[in-house]
Design a protein around this motif. Sequence first.
Motif, PDB file in Angstrom:
ATOM      1  N   THR A  16      17.799   4.550  11.084  1.00 46.13           N
ATOM      2  CA  THR A  16      16.667   4.786  11.974  1.00 46.13           C
ATOM      3  C   THR A  16      15.397   4.921  11.148  1.00 46.13           C
ATOM      4  O   THR A  16      15.448   5.170   9.946  1.00 46.13           O
ATOM      5  CB  THR A  16      16.833   6.079  12.800  1.00 46.13           C
ATOM      6  N   ARG A  17      14.253   4.765  11.818  1.00 47.12           N
ATOM      7  CA  ARG A  17      12.968   4.923  11.158  1.00 47.12           C
ATOM      8  C   ARG A  17      12.847   6.307  10.523  1.00 47.12           C
ATOM      9  O   ARG A  17      12.438   6.435   9.373  1.00 47.12           O
ATOM     10  CB  ARG A  17      11.848   4.724  12.180  1.00 47.12           C
ATOM     11  N   SER A  18      13.205   7.352  11.258  1.00 49.80           N
ATOM     12  CA  SER A  18      13.057   8.710  10.715  1.00 49.80           C
ATOM     13  C   SER A  18      13.954   8.930   9.508  1.00 49.80           C
ATOM     14  O   SER A  18      13.558   9.614   8.561  1.00 49.80           O
ATOM     15  CB  SER A  18      13.318   9.763  11.790  1.00 49.80           C
ATOM     16  N   HIS A  19      15.134   8.323   9.504  1.00 45.59           N
ATOM     17  CA  HIS A  19      16.043   8.443   8.352  1.00 45.59           C
ATOM     18  C   HIS A  19      15.447   7.737   7.128  1.00 45.59           C
ATOM     19  O   HIS A  19      15.485   8.266   6.016  1.00 45.59           O
ATOM     20  CB  HIS A  19      17.403   7.869   8.728  1.00 45.59           C
ATOM     21  N   GLU A  37       0.828  -1.207   0.000  1.00 47.16           N
ATOM     22  CA  GLU A  37       0.000   0.000   0.000  1.00 47.16           C
ATOM     23  C   GLU A  37       0.867   1.264   0.000  1.00 47.16           C
ATOM     24  O   GLU A  37       0.649   2.178  -0.785  1.00 47.16           O
ATOM     25  CB  GLU A  37      -0.911  -0.003   1.220  1.00 47.16           C
ATOM     26  N   ALA A  38       1.847   1.307   0.888  1.00 47.95           N
ATOM     27  CA  ALA A  38       2.692   2.505   1.009  1.00 47.95           C
ATOM     28  C   ALA A  38       3.486   2.763  -0.263  1.00 47.95           C
ATOM     29  O   ALA A  38       3.556   3.901  -0.748  1.00 47.95           O
ATOM     30  CB  ALA A  38       3.633   2.365   2.194  1.00 47.95           C
ATOM     31  N   LEU A  39       4.089   1.716  -0.823  1.00 49.13           N
ATOM     32  CA  LEU A  39       4.896   1.899  -2.029  1.00 49.13           C
ATOM     33  C   LEU A  39       4.031   2.120  -3.256  1.00 49.13           C
ATOM     34  O   LEU A  39       4.401   2.862  -4.161  1.00 49.13           O
ATOM     35  CB  LEU A  39       5.836   0.716  -2.224  1.00 49.13           C
ATOM     36  N   GLY A  40       2.865   1.499  -3.279  1.00 51.33           N
ATOM     37  CA  GLY A  40       1.963   1.672  -4.406  1.00 51.33           C
ATOM     38  C   GLY A  40       1.358   3.064  -4.488  1.00 51.33           C
ATOM     39  O   GLY A  40       1.106   3.579  -5.570  1.00 51.33           O
ATOM     40  N   THR A  41       1.141   3.683  -3.320  1.00 53.93           N
ATOM     41  CA  THR A  41       0.554   5.022  -3.294  1.00 53.93           C
ATOM     42  C   THR A  41       1.593   6.124  -3.150  1.00 53.93           C
ATOM     43  O   THR A  41       1.274   7.293  -3.322  1.00 53.93           O
ATOM     44  CB  THR A  41      -0.447   5.153  -2.121  1.00 53.93           C
ATOM     45  N   ARG A  97       4.950   7.764   4.689  1.00 51.43           N
ATOM     46  CA  ARG A  97       4.626   8.011   6.104  1.00 51.43           C
ATOM     47  C   ARG A  97       3.803   6.878   6.686  1.00 51.43           C
ATOM     48  O   ARG A  97       3.876   6.606   7.881  1.00 51.43           O
ATOM     49  CB  ARG A  97       3.885   9.327   6.273  1.00 51.43           C
ATOM     50  N   SER A  98       3.028   6.205   5.819  1.00 44.44           N
ATOM     51  CA  SER A  98       2.203   5.108   6.322  1.00 44.44           C
ATOM     52  C   SER A  98       3.045   3.896   6.721  1.00 44.44           C
ATOM     53  O   SER A  98       2.531   2.963   7.325  1.00 44.44           O
ATOM     54  CB  SER A  98       1.150   4.716   5.288  1.00 44.44           C
ATOM     55  N   LEU A  99       4.330   3.932   6.408  1.00 44.74           N
ATOM     56  CA  LEU A  99       5.235   2.853   6.815  1.00 44.74           C
ATOM     57  C   LEU A  99       5.654   2.962   8.277  1.00 44.74           C
ATOM     58  O   LEU A  99       6.138   1.998   8.853  1.00 44.74           O
ATOM     59  CB  LEU A  99       6.512   2.882   5.970  1.00 44.74           C
ATOM     60  N   ALA A 100       5.499   4.127   8.861  1.00 44.16           N
ATOM     61  CA  ALA A 100       6.064   4.395  10.189  1.00 44.16           C
ATOM     62  C   ALA A 100       5.729   3.327  11.220  1.00 44.16           C
ATOM     63  O   ALA A 100       6.599   2.918  11.983  1.00 44.16           O
ATOM     64  CB  ALA A 100       5.624   5.768  10.681  1.00 44.16           C
ATOM     65  N   ASP A 101       4.485   2.852  11.243  1.00 44.83           N
ATOM     66  CA  ASP A 101       4.117   1.911  12.292  1.00 44.83           C
ATOM     67  C   ASP A 101       4.556   0.474  12.024  1.00 44.83           C
ATOM     68  O   ASP A 101       4.371  -0.380  12.884  1.00 44.83           O
ATOM     69  CB  ASP A 101       2.626   1.976  12.620  1.00 44.83           C
ATOM     70  N   VAL A 102       5.166   0.179  10.866  1.00 46.77           N
ATOM     71  CA  VAL A 102       5.730  -1.158  10.646  1.00 46.77           C
ATOM     72  C   VAL A 102       7.255  -1.138  10.601  1.00 46.77           C
ATOM     73  O   VAL A 102       7.877  -2.175  10.435  1.00 46.77           O
ATOM     74  CB  VAL A 102       5.168  -1.862   9.389  1.00 46.77           C
ATOM     75  N   LEU A 103       7.860   0.036  10.764  1.00 47.84           N
ATOM     76  CA  LEU A 103       9.325   0.126  10.793  1.00 47.84           C
ATOM     77  C   LEU A 103       9.811   0.139  12.241  1.00 47.84           C
ATOM     78  O   LEU A 103       9.305   0.884  13.075  1.00 47.84           O
ATOM     79  CB  LEU A 103       9.807   1.397  10.096  1.00 47.84           C
ATOM     80  N   HIS A 104      10.801  -0.689  12.506  1.00 50.01           N
ATOM     81  CA  HIS A 104      11.447  -0.684  13.816  1.00 50.01           C
ATOM     82  C   HIS A 104      12.127   0.674  14.009  1.00 50.01           C
ATOM     83  O   HIS A 104      12.610   1.263  13.033  1.00 50.01           O
ATOM     84  CB  HIS A 104      12.487  -1.821  13.861  1.00 50.01           C
ATOM     85  N   PRO A 105      12.200   1.196  15.222  1.00 47.90           N
ATOM     86  CA  PRO A 105      12.853   2.501  15.428  1.00 47.90           C
ATOM     87  C   PRO A 105      14.300   2.545  14.922  1.00 47.90           C
ATOM     88  O   PRO A 105      14.775   3.597  14.498  1.00 47.90           O
ATOM     89  CB  PRO A 105      12.814   2.697  16.944  1.00 47.90           C
TER      90      PRO A 105
END
Length: 137
Positions: free
Chosen positions: A50-53, A18-22, A26-34
């Motif tokens: 890091t997630r933010s990077h 979903e995130a890459l298709g759209t 930012r929608s990846l944030a909750d599946v990325l480890h910090p």
Amino acid sequence: MQQPFRPGPGAVTARLREALGTGDCRSLADVLHPYVCWNPSDASGNGCHTRSHVLSRCARLHALGLRARIEETFTYPAAVVLGLRIHGTVPPADPQTVMYHVFDVADGLVTRITCHADRAQALDAAFPGAVAEGPAR
């Protein structure tokens, strides 16, 4: 104390697609480890740690006009492999080539992202000797 809910590999796959298709990284944030690590395909050593990077690099690539089209998806117990065709006018865009990104998953979070030019190497890196749930197109 109750543990927070963590999505299984199939849910992580769906979120990545979903995130890459759209183009909404930012929608990846909750599946990325910090402390997710993203290793570049060119071995330049300019990876993300890091997630933010990772999120800021995704946003920068999207702002440059790069778009990813998902060609294949493989879901393993501890990894997701996406075959991506990158479109745009700046490197690493190459619509003639599919690059395979391996997203290592632990406890429902992506902990590492690596890129492979070779499909077989990516699948082996994702889960050596296993049979994937895929390909999905």
